[in-house]
Design an enzyme around this catalytic site. Structure first.
Site, PDB file in Angstrom:
ATOM      1  N   LYS A 134     -17.921  -5.793   7.751  1.00 52.58           N
ATOM      2  CA  LYS A 134     -16.703  -6.581   7.949  1.00 52.58           C
ATOM      3  C   LYS A 134     -16.259  -6.393   9.389  1.00 52.58           C
ATOM      4  CE  LYS A 134     -14.320  -6.470   3.455  1.00 52.58           C
ATOM      5  NZ  LYS A 134     -13.111  -5.926   2.791  1.00 52.58           N
ATOM      6  N   HIS A 153       0.845  -1.211   0.000  1.00 46.97           N
ATOM      7  CA  HIS A 153       0.000   0.000   0.000  1.00 46.97           C
ATOM      8  C   HIS A 153       0.878   1.258   0.000  1.00 46.97           C
ATOM      9  CE1 HIS A 153      -3.119  -2.573   2.367  1.00 46.97           C
ATOM     10  NE2 HIS A 153      -3.570  -2.448   1.127  1.00 46.97           N
ATOM     11  N   ARG A 167      -1.830  -6.383  -8.088  1.00 42.17           N
ATOM     12  CA  ARG A 167      -0.680  -7.230  -7.749  1.00 42.17           C
ATOM     13  C   ARG A 167      -0.457  -8.304  -8.793  1.00 42.17           C
ATOM     14  NH1 ARG A 167      -3.028  -8.489  -1.972  1.00 42.17           N
ATOM     15  NH2 ARG A 167      -4.753  -8.666  -3.402  1.00 42.17           N
TER      16      ARG A 167
HETATM   17  O1  PNS Z   1      -8.766  -2.828   0.305  1.00 39.13           O
HETATM   18  P1  PNS Z   1     -10.031  -3.368  -0.263  1.00 39.13           P
HETATM   19  O2  PNS Z   1     -10.838  -4.028   0.825  1.00 39.13           O
HETATM   20  O3  PNS Z   1      -9.797  -4.261  -1.440  1.00 39.13           O
HETATM   21  O4  PNS Z   1     -10.878  -2.085  -0.766  1.00 39.13           O
HETATM   22  C1  PNS Z   1     -12.161  -2.234  -1.319  1.00 39.13           C
HETATM   23  C2  PNS Z   1     -12.892  -0.888  -1.466  1.00 39.13           C
HETATM   24  C3  PNS Z   1     -12.880  -0.125  -0.166  1.00 39.13           C
HETATM   25  C4  PNS Z   1     -12.186  -0.052  -2.510  1.00 39.13           C
HETATM   26  C5  PNS Z   1     -14.337  -1.203  -1.939  1.00 39.13           C
HETATM   27  O5  PNS Z   1     -14.879  -2.199  -1.120  1.00 39.13           O
HETATM   28  C6  PNS Z   1     -15.246   0.013  -1.920  1.00 39.13           C
HETATM   29  O6  PNS Z   1     -15.073   0.939  -2.676  1.00 39.13           O
HETATM   30  N1  PNS Z   1     -16.248  -0.001  -1.020  1.00 39.13           N
HETATM   31  C7  PNS Z   1     -17.185   1.078  -0.856  1.00 39.13           C
HETATM   32  C8  PNS Z   1     -18.598   0.655  -1.289  1.00 39.13           C
HETATM   33  C9  PNS Z   1     -18.781   0.814  -2.782  1.00 39.13           C
HETATM   34  O7  PNS Z   1     -18.653   1.885  -3.328  1.00 39.13           O
HETATM   35  N2  PNS Z   1     -19.117  -0.299  -3.476  1.00 39.13           N
HETATM   36  C10 PNS Z   1     -19.372  -0.255  -4.894  1.00 39.13           C
HETATM   37  C11 PNS Z   1     -18.133  -0.454  -5.725  1.00 39.13           C
HETATM   38  S1  PNS Z   1     -17.862  -2.157  -5.978  1.00 39.13           S
END
Ligand code: PNS
Length: 165
Positions: free
Chosen positions: A41, A17, A90
């Site tokens: 979560k 990150h 990745r």
């Molecule tokens: O580090 P991660 O858990 O892979 O990040 C995921 C994240 C936070 C980018 C994703 O879950 C997100 O954007 N969540 C917010 C809800 C949302 O907008 N969902 C619709 C897009 S799929």
């Protein structure tokens, strides 16, 4: 002003990150790291702890801001007047999920684009889940997370950093 958002769970922030943060901060005027505050979560670290760890490890990068968000990513991005989402890729296994997410976000808001940065090869195997898996059994996470984060992860599992050889 070109503003980008780097969203994620960051539970905890890893060297992978941090690499993406360092590199994307060079591409934009302001980079906002958005820490997802997701009640569904159960994270190891509270959203406040995750924000504070990110602040600590990015304090020397002048154009980076750390903040939490809940709800839809596109709404958060819009509220900042940003048009760019940054995500790290990745390996090919990330691609399907990332593509689905960026397509969904574009359907929700067509003025926001996702830019993918390939993760430094050195960290291409790394994930927050792996860090937690290794740490809970007393494995060495010294290469996986920034120095300031190591003891905090072990602490969650009742392990002292000094006991790790
Ligand atoms: O580090 P991660 O858990 O892979 O990040 C995921 C994240 C936070 C980018 C994703 O879950 C997100 O954007 N969540 C917010 C809800 C949302 O907008 N969902 C619709 C897009 S799929």
């Amino acid at each position: 002003m070109r503003i980008a958002v780097y969203p994620g769970s960051f539970d905890p922030v890893t060297m992978g990150h941090l690499d993406i943060i360092n590199r994307s901060a060079l591409l934009v005027d302001k980079l906002v790291v958005g820490v997802l505050n997701n009640n569904s979560k159960t994270p190891l670290f509270s959203v406040g702890e995750r924000v504070n760890m990110l602040k600590e490890v990015t304090k020397k990068i002048p154009n980076v801001e750390i903040t939490s968000f809940s709800g839809l990513l596109v709404d958060f991005v819009d509220s900042l007047d940003a048009k760019i989402v940054i995500r790290g890729l990745r390996a090919i296994t990330d691609f399907e999920y990332e593509l689905q997410m960026s397509q969904t976000n574009r359907m929700l808001n067509g003025s926001i684009d996702t830019i993918f940065l390939n993760t430094n090869l050195k960290y291409s195997y790394l994930s927050s889940s792996m860090v937690k898996e290794v740490a809970q059994y007393g494995g060495d996470i010294g290469e996986f997370v920034p120095e300031q984060v190591i003891a905090k992860v072990y602490e969650k599992y009742g392990i002292s950093k000094e006991s790790i050889s």
